[in-house]
Design a protein around this motif. Sequence first.
Motif, PDB file in Angstrom:
ATOM      1  N   ALA A 242       2.510  10.717  -0.198  1.00  0.00           N
ATOM      2  CA  ALA A 242       2.956   9.348   0.046  1.00  0.00           C
ATOM      3  C   ALA A 242       4.007   8.901  -0.961  1.00  0.00           C
ATOM      4  O   ALA A 242       3.924   9.214  -2.154  1.00  0.00           O
ATOM      5  CB  ALA A 242       1.768   8.402   0.013  1.00  0.00           C
ATOM      6  N   GLY A 243       4.977   8.131  -0.478  1.00  0.00           N
ATOM      7  CA  GLY A 243       5.967   7.500  -1.333  1.00  0.00           C
ATOM      8  C   GLY A 243       5.465   6.181  -1.878  1.00  0.00           C
ATOM      9  O   GLY A 243       4.347   5.738  -1.575  1.00  0.00           O
ATOM     10  N   PRO A 244       6.286   5.493  -2.684  1.00  0.00           N
ATOM     11  CA  PRO A 244       5.835   4.262  -3.363  1.00  0.00           C
ATOM     12  C   PRO A 244       5.558   3.102  -2.411  1.00  0.00           C
ATOM     13  O   PRO A 244       4.870   2.150  -2.789  1.00  0.00           O
ATOM     14  CB  PRO A 244       6.995   3.929  -4.303  1.00  0.00           C
ATOM     15  N   GLY A 245       6.084   3.140  -1.186  1.00  0.00           N
ATOM     16  CA  GLY A 245       5.859   2.046  -0.251  1.00  0.00           C
ATOM     17  C   GLY A 245       4.570   2.147   0.541  1.00  0.00           C
ATOM     18  O   GLY A 245       4.274   1.272   1.362  1.00  0.00           O
ATOM     19  N   VAL A 246       3.784   3.209   0.279  1.00  0.00           N
ATOM     20  CA  VAL A 246       2.539   3.427   1.022  1.00  0.00           C
ATOM     21  C   VAL A 246       1.362   3.028   0.138  1.00  0.00           C
ATOM     22  O   VAL A 246       1.214   3.524  -0.983  1.00  0.00           O
ATOM     23  CB  VAL A 246       2.396   4.895   1.458  1.00  0.00           C
ATOM     24  N   ARG A 247       0.520   2.146   0.636  1.00  0.00           N
ATOM     25  CA  ARG A 247      -0.665   1.698  -0.098  1.00  0.00           C
ATOM     26  C   ARG A 247      -1.922   2.158   0.619  1.00  0.00           C
ATOM     27  O   ARG A 247      -2.024   2.048   1.851  1.00  0.00           O
ATOM     28  CB  ARG A 247      -0.703   0.173  -0.212  1.00  0.00           C
ATOM     29  N   PHE A 248      -2.891   2.655  -0.145  1.00  0.00           N
ATOM     30  CA  PHE A 248      -4.173   3.094   0.400  1.00  0.00           C
ATOM     31  C   PHE A 248      -5.260   2.124  -0.061  1.00  0.00           C
ATOM     32  O   PHE A 248      -5.444   1.917  -1.264  1.00  0.00           O
ATOM     33  CB  PHE A 248      -4.495   4.515  -0.066  1.00  0.00           C
ATOM     34  N   LEU A 249      -5.970   1.544   0.897  1.00  0.00           N
ATOM     35  CA  LEU A 249      -7.000   0.558   0.567  1.00  0.00           C
ATOM     36  C   LEU A 249      -8.410   1.109   0.618  1.00  0.00           C
ATOM     37  O   LEU A 249      -9.345   0.443   0.191  1.00  0.00           O
ATOM     38  CB  LEU A 249      -6.898  -0.631   1.526  1.00  0.00           C
ATOM     39  N   GLY A 250      -8.583   2.322   1.165  1.00  0.00           N
ATOM     40  CA  GLY A 250      -9.929   2.837   1.352  1.00  0.00           C
ATOM     41  C   GLY A 250     -10.626   2.103   2.480  1.00  0.00           C
ATOM     42  O   GLY A 250     -10.004   1.435   3.309  1.00  0.00           O
ATOM     43  N   ARG A 251     -11.940   2.213   2.514  1.00  0.00           N
ATOM     44  CA  ARG A 251     -12.719   1.542   3.554  1.00  0.00           C
ATOM     45  C   ARG A 251     -12.713   0.043   3.309  1.00  0.00           C
ATOM     46  O   ARG A 251     -12.886  -0.412   2.171  1.00  0.00           O
ATOM     47  CB  ARG A 251     -14.147   2.069   3.560  1.00  0.00           C
ATOM     48  N   VAL A 252     -12.495  -0.758   4.367  1.00  0.00           N
ATOM     49  CA  VAL A 252     -12.425  -2.211   4.223  1.00  0.00           C
ATOM     50  C   VAL A 252     -13.513  -2.866   5.067  1.00  0.00           C
ATOM     51  O   VAL A 252     -13.995  -2.295   6.054  1.00  0.00           O
ATOM     52  CB  VAL A 252     -11.031  -2.740   4.651  1.00  0.00           C
ATOM     53  N   ASP A 253     -13.884  -4.089   4.678  1.00  0.00           N
ATOM     54  CA  ASP A 253     -14.891  -4.808   5.447  1.00  0.00           C
ATOM     55  C   ASP A 253     -14.252  -5.450   6.672  1.00  0.00           C
ATOM     56  O   ASP A 253     -13.027  -5.414   6.864  1.00  0.00           O
ATOM     57  CB  ASP A 253     -15.614  -5.840   4.582  1.00  0.00           C
ATOM     58  N   GLU A 254     -15.084  -6.068   7.499  1.00  0.00           N
ATOM     59  CA  GLU A 254     -14.605  -6.582   8.781  1.00  0.00           C
ATOM     60  C   GLU A 254     -13.592  -7.704   8.610  1.00  0.00           C
ATOM     61  O   GLU A 254     -12.583  -7.765   9.322  1.00  0.00           O
ATOM     62  CB  GLU A 254     -15.795  -7.065   9.617  1.00  0.00           C
ATOM     63  N   ALA A 255     -13.832  -8.610   7.658  1.00  0.00           N
ATOM     64  CA  ALA A 255     -12.900  -9.719   7.450  1.00  0.00           C
ATOM     65  C   ALA A 255     -11.535  -9.207   7.008  1.00  0.00           C
ATOM     66  O   ALA A 255     -10.490  -9.698   7.465  1.00  0.00           O
ATOM     67  CB  ALA A 255     -13.478 -10.695   6.430  1.00  0.00           C
ATOM     68  N   THR A 256     -11.531  -8.218   6.116  1.00  0.00           N
ATOM     69  CA  THR A 256     -10.267  -7.642   5.656  1.00  0.00           C
ATOM     70  C   THR A 256      -9.568  -6.912   6.786  1.00  0.00           C
ATOM     71  O   THR A 256      -8.335  -6.979   6.924  1.00  0.00           O
ATOM     72  CB  THR A 256     -10.521  -6.680   4.486  1.00  0.00           C
ATOM     73  N   ARG A 257     -10.332  -6.232   7.597  1.00  0.00           N
ATOM     74  CA  ARG A 257      -9.758  -5.514   8.747  1.00  0.00           C
ATOM     75  C   ARG A 257      -9.000  -6.479   9.661  1.00  0.00           C
ATOM     76  O   ARG A 257      -7.857  -6.213  10.061  1.00  0.00           O
ATOM     77  CB  ARG A 257     -10.884  -4.813   9.507  1.00  0.00           C
ATOM     78  N   VAL A 258      -9.627  -7.611   9.991  1.00  0.00           N
ATOM     79  CA  VAL A 258      -8.986  -8.589  10.864  1.00  0.00           C
ATOM     80  C   VAL A 258      -7.732  -9.155  10.206  1.00  0.00           C
ATOM     81  O   VAL A 258      -6.679  -9.295  10.846  1.00  0.00           O
ATOM     82  CB  VAL A 258      -9.978  -9.713  11.222  1.00  0.00           C
ATOM     83  N   ALA A 259      -7.820  -9.479   8.913  1.00  0.00           N
ATOM     84  CA  ALA A 259      -6.653 -10.021   8.208  1.00  0.00           C
ATOM     85  C   ALA A 259      -5.496  -9.021   8.182  1.00  0.00           C
ATOM     86  O   ALA A 259      -4.325  -9.406   8.319  1.00  0.00           O
ATOM     87  CB  ALA A 259      -7.053 -10.410   6.782  1.00  0.00           C
ATOM     88  N   LEU A 260      -5.809  -7.734   8.010  1.00  0.00           N
ATOM     89  CA  LEU A 260      -4.761  -6.721   8.015  1.00  0.00           C
ATOM     90  C   LEU A 260      -4.079  -6.642   9.380  1.00  0.00           C
ATOM     91  O   LEU A 260      -2.848  -6.509   9.464  1.00  0.00           O
ATOM     92  CB  LEU A 260      -5.356  -5.361   7.643  1.00  0.00           C
ATOM     93  N   LEU A 261      -4.850  -6.706  10.441  1.00  0.00           N
ATOM     94  CA  LEU A 261      -4.268  -6.681  11.783  1.00  0.00           C
ATOM     95  C   LEU A 261      -3.366  -7.887  12.000  1.00  0.00           C
ATOM     96  O   LEU A 261      -2.260  -7.759  12.550  1.00  0.00           O
ATOM     97  CB  LEU A 261      -5.378  -6.659  12.833  1.00  0.00           C
ATOM     98  N   GLN A 262      -3.798  -9.050  11.556  1.00  0.00           N
ATOM     99  CA  GLN A 262      -3.021 -10.269  11.778  1.00  0.00           C
ATOM    100  C   GLN A 262      -1.744 -10.298  10.947  1.00  0.00           C
ATOM    101  O   GLN A 262      -0.774 -10.959  11.334  1.00  0.00           O
ATOM    102  CB  GLN A 262      -3.882 -11.492  11.468  1.00  0.00           C
ATOM    103  N   GLY A 263      -1.707  -9.585   9.837  1.00  0.00           N
ATOM    104  CA  GLY A 263      -0.535  -9.616   8.975  1.00  0.00           C
ATOM    105  C   GLY A 263       0.440  -8.477   9.182  1.00  0.00           C
ATOM    106  O   GLY A 263       1.475  -8.413   8.516  1.00  0.00           O
ATOM    107  N   ALA A 264       0.146  -7.573  10.121  1.00  0.00           N
ATOM    108  CA  ALA A 264       0.971  -6.379  10.298  1.00  0.00           C
ATOM    109  C   ALA A 264       2.161  -6.636  11.209  1.00  0.00           C
ATOM    110  O   ALA A 264       2.127  -7.497  12.095  1.00  0.00           O
ATOM    111  CB  ALA A 264       0.119  -5.250  10.885  1.00  0.00           C
ATOM    112  N   LYS A 265       3.236  -5.867  10.994  1.00  0.00           N
ATOM    113  CA  LYS A 265       4.333  -5.828  11.968  1.00  0.00           C
ATOM    114  C   LYS A 265       3.881  -5.139  13.244  1.00  0.00           C
ATOM    115  O   LYS A 265       4.173  -5.585  14.351  1.00  0.00           O
ATOM    116  CB  LYS A 265       5.524  -5.054  11.388  1.00  0.00           C
ATOM    117  N   ALA A 266       3.215  -4.021  13.063  1.00  0.00           N
ATOM    118  CA  ALA A 266       2.737  -3.227  14.199  1.00  0.00           C
ATOM    119  C   ALA A 266       1.684  -2.267  13.693  1.00  0.00           C
ATOM    120  O   ALA A 266       1.640  -1.934  12.501  1.00  0.00           O
ATOM    121  CB  ALA A 266       3.882  -2.458  14.857  1.00  0.00           C
ATOM    122  N   LEU A 267       0.844  -1.817  14.601  1.00  0.00           N
ATOM    123  CA  LEU A 267      -0.126  -0.778  14.303  1.00  0.00           C
ATOM    124  C   LEU A 267       0.494   0.578  14.621  1.00  0.00           C
ATOM    125  O   LEU A 267       1.058   0.770  15.706  1.00  0.00           O
ATOM    126  CB  LEU A 267      -1.388  -0.963  15.143  1.00  0.00           C
TER     127      LEU A 267
END
Length: 367
Positions: A242-267
């Motif tokens: 991975a380059g510097p623009g790639v972030r790894f969060l590991g396993r996330v909880d349900e609230a974080t999962r929803v927030a990530l989907l809502q803040g993304a450009k695309a999946l």
Amino acid sequence: MRVALVHDWLVTMGGAERVLEEFARLFPEAPIYTGVVIPERLSPLLRSHPIIPSFVQHWPGARRRYNRYLPFLAYAFEQFDLSGYDLVLSSSASVAKGVLTRAETAHVSYIHTPMRYAWDLYPRYRDQEAKGLTRRLMGPVFHWLRLWDRMSADRPDVLIANSRTVEARIAKHWHRRSYLIWPPVDVDRIGLSREPGEYYLVLSRLVGYKRVDLAVAAATRARLPLIVAGDGPDLPRLRRMAGPGVRFLGRVDEATRVALLQGAKALLFPGEEDFGITPVEAMAAGRPVIAYGRGGVLDSVEPGVSGVFFREQTVEDLLTAVEAAEALEWDRDRIRAQAERFRPQRFREELTRVIEGALVAKGLRPG
């Protein structure tokens, strides 16, 4: 009417377990028979049911390496005594469909897929992922498993496929017809977001066949902001590439999962899945899906309306699809409407009709 639910193994809460939850809502008194169970990882709804594991539950390391016992699990499911039930409803991507029932019992089996590692993905597992003694034993063991899998596919009275892709696999490998009922997706818990996204997103278990490496390599080459949420054995390799623009969060909880989907450009969805619930969740948030154009996404994503497909699993094709997605004006409401076709209520209604038909065919009264 006495009802039993059957599931391959209960060691995490994934898409197959969400299907089982809908079974449990339809039949709140039904016990659940399974190969191995880790109760603390299950939802309260599933834990509220009596859960009967197989004898493999007590074998060394079974909670962590249950898949190593697969031939024994096939045998173990045949040892469950289901003779007292009028209806058996199984949820199977492996061995659950192989339970034995009386001729008078209606057995309806929801098929997530025929065993991928025994059929479609067998060469990949053997040549790329199996090592040592496991690799040497795969040939004869999986030859036996394919024979058992084909034979046991005749045991349910009715088969239900979770996508057109799985419907085709059932016809190819088992020579049986099946009903098509898409899995339930709880889209109501994911709010529609109209704000422009800031990053591309991968939400996935980090295992080889998911092809998360394609997304990481593409983001690294094009310097795209990418968030990878999920855990798995591929994580160390993905971090190294991975380059510097790639972030790894590991396993996330349900609230974080929803927030990530809502803040993304695309999946980004670079693997081939039997169905794929995560793309539907992304569409519920109003986010387009950039996906490898095979498997279950063909049932859920409409090109140009809710996503873009790429045809070859290469970095070049994925980046071409990203460029195409960035050039489009996305209608968030139309994307959301695509997701709403998969509501749990629709799943329950369609499943109930199939179950009632199976019961009537056995001379049993539904309800």
